[in-house]
Design a protein around this motif. Structure first.
Motif, mmCIF file in Angstrom:
data_model
loop_
_atom_site.group_PDB
_atom_site.id
_atom_site.type_symbol
_atom_site.label_atom_id
_atom_site.label_comp_id
_atom_site.label_asym_id
_atom_site.label_seq_id
_atom_site.Cartn_x
_atom_site.Cartn_y
_atom_site.Cartn_z
ATOM 1 N N GLU A 208 12.654 -1.241 11.599
ATOM 2 C CA GLU A 208 13.762 -1.816 10.845
ATOM 3 C C GLU A 208 14.508 -0.799 9.993
ATOM 4 O O GLU A 208 15.677 -1.004 9.667
ATOM 5 N N GLU A 209 13.833 0.292 9.595
ATOM 6 C CA GLU A 209 14.463 1.234 8.672
ATOM 7 C C GLU A 209 15.647 1.941 9.318
ATOM 8 O O GLU A 209 16.734 1.974 8.772
ATOM 9 N N GLU A 210 15.410 2.520 10.484
ATOM 10 C CA GLU A 210 16.472 3.249 11.192
ATOM 11 C C GLU A 210 16.896 2.420 12.401
ATOM 12 O O GLU A 210 16.731 2.808 13.550
ATOM 13 N N PHE A 211 17.485 1.280 12.109
ATOM 14 C CA PHE A 211 17.775 0.263 13.121
ATOM 15 C C PHE A 211 18.732 0.768 14.194
ATOM 16 O O PHE A 211 18.655 0.369 15.359
ATOM 17 N N PHE A 212 19.657 1.641 13.822
ATOM 18 C CA PHE A 212 20.678 2.125 14.755
ATOM 19 C C PHE A 212 20.324 3.479 15.362
ATOM 20 O O PHE A 212 20.574 3.726 16.536
ATOM 21 N N SER A 213 19.734 4.369 14.574
ATOM 22 C CA SER A 213 19.458 5.729 15.039
ATOM 23 C C SER A 213 18.103 5.879 15.706
ATOM 24 O O SER A 213 17.881 6.809 16.481
ATOM 25 N N HIS A 214 17.161 4.992 15.389
ATOM 26 C CA HIS A 214 15.791 5.032 15.901
ATOM 27 C C HIS A 214 15.078 6.339 15.538
ATOM 28 O O HIS A 214 14.222 6.820 16.281
ATOM 29 N N THR A 215 15.414 6.871 14.374
ATOM 30 C CA THR A 215 14.740 8.085 13.882
ATOM 31 C C THR A 215 13.605 7.735 12.931
ATOM 32 O O THR A 215 13.249 8.512 12.046
ATOM 33 N N ASP A 216 13.006 6.574 13.119
ATOM 34 C CA ASP A 216 11.989 6.060 12.198
ATOM 35 C C ASP A 216 10.795 6.995 12.045
ATOM 36 O O ASP A 216 10.202 7.080 10.963
ATOM 37 N N LEU A 217 10.409 7.685 13.112
ATOM 38 C CA LEU A 217 9.225 8.532 13.039
ATOM 39 C C LEU A 217 9.428 9.741 12.132
ATOM 40 O O LEU A 217 8.461 10.269 11.572
ATOM 41 N N VAL A 218 10.669 10.174 11.953
ATOM 42 C CA VAL A 218 10.947 11.250 10.995
ATOM 43 C C VAL A 218 10.683 10.744 9.584
ATOM 44 O O VAL A 218 10.008 11.403 8.780
ATOM 45 N N ASP A 219 11.205 9.564 9.265
ATOM 46 C CA ASP A 219 10.940 8.949 7.959
ATOM 47 C C ASP A 219 9.446 8.702 7.771
ATOM 48 O O ASP A 219 8.882 8.914 6.689
ATOM 49 N N PHE A 220 8.813 8.203 8.827
ATOM 50 C CA PHE A 220 7.374 7.915 8.829
ATOM 51 C C PHE A 220 6.612 9.163 8.395
ATOM 52 O O PHE A 220 5.773 9.124 7.475
ATOM 53 N N LYS A 221 6.890 10.280 9.055
ATOM 54 C CA LYS A 221 6.206 11.528 8.753
ATOM 55 C C LYS A 221 6.456 11.956 7.312
ATOM 56 O O LYS A 221 5.528 12.389 6.606
ATOM 57 N N ALA A 222 7.687 11.838 6.838
ATOM 58 C CA ALA A 222 8.011 12.230 5.464
ATOM 59 C C ALA A 222 7.280 11.358 4.454
ATOM 60 O O ALA A 222 6.789 11.851 3.431
ATOM 61 N N ASN A 223 7.195 10.051 4.709
ATOM 62 C CA ASN A 223 6.448 9.166 3.816
ATOM 63 C C ASN A 223 4.987 9.586 3.721
ATOM 64 O O ASN A 223 4.395 9.627 2.638
ATOM 65 N N VAL A 224 4.382 9.899 4.860
ATOM 66 C CA VAL A 224 2.979 10.314 4.873
ATOM 67 C C VAL A 224 2.810 11.646 4.149
ATOM 68 O O VAL A 224 1.852 11.837 3.390
ATOM 69 N N GLU A 225 3.747 12.566 4.345
ATOM 70 C CA GLU A 225 3.680 13.852 3.643
ATOM 71 C C GLU A 225 3.752 13.660 2.133
ATOM 72 O O GLU A 225 3.018 14.312 1.380
ATOM 73 N N ARG B 174 17.266 13.235 5.084
ATOM 74 C CA ARG B 174 16.564 12.173 4.362
ATOM 75 C C ARG B 174 15.130 12.538 3.983
ATOM 76 O O ARG B 174 14.457 11.771 3.296
ATOM 77 N N LEU B 175 14.643 13.700 4.422
ATOM 78 C CA LEU B 175 13.225 14.017 4.263
ATOM 79 C C LEU B 175 12.779 14.020 2.799
ATOM 80 O O LEU B 175 11.765 13.410 2.447
ATOM 81 N N GLY B 176 13.497 14.723 1.938
ATOM 82 C CA GLY B 176 13.101 14.818 0.536
ATOM 83 C C GLY B 176 13.106 13.472 -0.156
ATOM 84 O O GLY B 176 12.227 13.177 -0.988
ATOM 85 N N TRP B 177 14.089 12.664 0.164
ATOM 86 C CA TRP B 177 14.157 11.308 -0.390
ATOM 87 C C TRP B 177 12.949 10.500 0.040
ATOM 88 O O TRP B 177 12.280 9.864 -0.776
ATOM 89 N N GLU B 178 12.643 10.518 1.334
ATOM 90 C CA GLU B 178 11.537 9.715 1.856
ATOM 91 C C GLU B 178 10.190 10.182 1.324
ATOM 92 O O GLU B 178 9.283 9.372 1.138
ATOM 93 N N ARG B 179 10.033 11.463 1.067
ATOM 94 C CA ARG B 179 8.762 11.963 0.532
ATOM 95 C C ARG B 179 8.513 11.489 -0.893
ATOM 96 O O ARG B 179 7.364 11.369 -1.327
#
Length: 382
Positions: free
Chosen positions: A281-298, A181-186
């Motif tokens: 809320e984004e990664e409600f089941f996987s709790h990988t929100d901080l990965v998305d968080f980092k990609a958004n900031v990048e 999901r990294l490229g999408w989130e960035r």
């Protein structure tokens, strides 16, 4: 996907907002600047100060006089996004700078941040947009290359994820999920500008409209972490995810990108963090929100870095503050990496292990960056 769920937004209130789509009115002009458009957002109306304005740089002066959190868009007639501003609270004001060519547009207010919104048809008149600073043209070209690279690099990662899903290997699919999901989130603001792709690939369960089919990453996320099984339906969803992302990959090069859309997109990525990642809320089941968080900031940082040479000349104080707040947020995020994880990796702790006090720290850091970042668009067109 950007969406917000607030306890105050009851089903009745949301329904009222959705049925208000025809309640558009025009109010008297504001100020003497033809390029400034006043937008008054209410629960049942979206008032604009003018229906016609000169092409070029325009500024929306938004005031939310309703009781619901709202968002305001400038849209092309086919619903592609020119610019947007989300999370405008009741009783608050926002200013948004955008660049528009001559033509027809729509200004939309979305009370409760739901549905297609209350809409006004508007028109930009006159000649083409004035010639830009060559450094801004270079920034746009470099950013266009960046978003294409992110799309291109996403597909192999998604293929790895999907192959694991189709093999029925739950653990392998879990490991491949977040990085796919990294490229999408960035670059999500560019992807969302097309309007139709985002709901197919990044819709959360809580944001489904009645009767809407649920597909995409989060449908598979639920299967892997909650249901802990992969069936024929999930394998079909995985195939569809690949097809939809290939569509994104092929179309991303046609996106409308301007210096102001880059700047506003950077702010939108911080809004993504505030409304989805910090809340969990984004990664409600996987709790990988901080990965998305980092990609958004990048992604936000990339747009800012490309615009920084012009912003530095026009508003050095703003650049100094942005550098400070980006560094502070990056440093804070680093404290949530798994023990021994390299800073180049995306090995963050599971977000369900992050307590309320730490979430408050993250929220404060995001807000401290989002406020000056909201001024970047105006700084690059001074």
């Amino acid at each position: 996907m950007r969406a917000v769920r607030l306890s105050a937004l009851t089903a009745v209130a949301t329904a009222a907002a959705l049925t208000a789509v025809t309640a558009c009115t025009q109010k008297s002009g504001t100020g003497g600047d033809d390029h400034v458009i006043g937008v008054t957002a209410k629960d049942d109306a979206c008032e604009v100060s003018k229906k016609e304005f000169p092409a070029g740089h325009v500024e929306l002066e938004i005031e939310n006089k309703g009781s619901k959190v709202t968002e305001v868009y400038i849209l092309f007639p086919d619903d592609r996004i020119v610019t947007e501003r989300e999370n405008i609270g009741p009783g608050t004001k926002q200013r948004v700078t955008a660049e528009v060519k001559a033509g027809d547009y729509v200004i939309a207010c979305k009370p409760g941040m739901k549905g297609k919104g209350i809409r006004q048809d508007v028109k930009a008149t006159g000649g083409t947009v004035a010639e830009r600073n060559p450094k801004l043209d270079q920034a746009v070209a470099a950013y266009r290359q960046y978003v294409q690279e992110q799309a291109d690099e996403t597909l192999p990662l998604v293929d790895t994820f999907v192959k694991a899903v189709k093999a029925g290997d739950v653990e392998a699919a879990k490991k491949a999920y977040a990085v796919s999901r990294l490229g999408w989130e960035r670059t999500e603001p560019v992807a969302e500008s097309f309007g139709d792709i985002d709901p197919k690939v990044d819709l959360r369960e809580a944001d489904l409209e009645p009767g809407q089919k649920w597909t995409g990453w989060h449908r598979l996320e639920k299967a892997l972490w909650k249901e802990k099984k992969i069936g024929a339906e999930e394998k079909a969803v995985a195939d569809l995810l690949v097809a939809d992302l290939k569509d994104w990959q092929q179309r991303v090069g046609t996106a409308e990108i301007t210096p102001t859309s880059m700047a506003n997109g950077a702010k939108e990525l911080l809004d993504e963090v505030a409304t989805g990642k910090v809340t969990g809320e984004e990664e409600f089941f996987s709790h990988t929100d901080l990965v998305d968080f980092k990609a958004n900031v990048e992604g936000a940082r990339k747009a800012y870095d490309l615009l920084k040479p012009v912003a530095q000349k026009n508003d050095p104080a703003l650049v100094k503050e942005l550098d400070k707040q980006f560094a502070a947020l990056d440093a804070l995020l680093d404290t949530y990496r798994e023990n021994g994880a390299d800073k180049a990796s995306y090995a963050f702790v599971s977000y369900d292990k992050v307590g309320d006090d730490d979430r408050k720290k993250l929220s404060d850091a995001v807000n401290a960056l989002a406020e000056p970042l909201s001024k970047l668009a105006a700084a690059v067109v001074k």
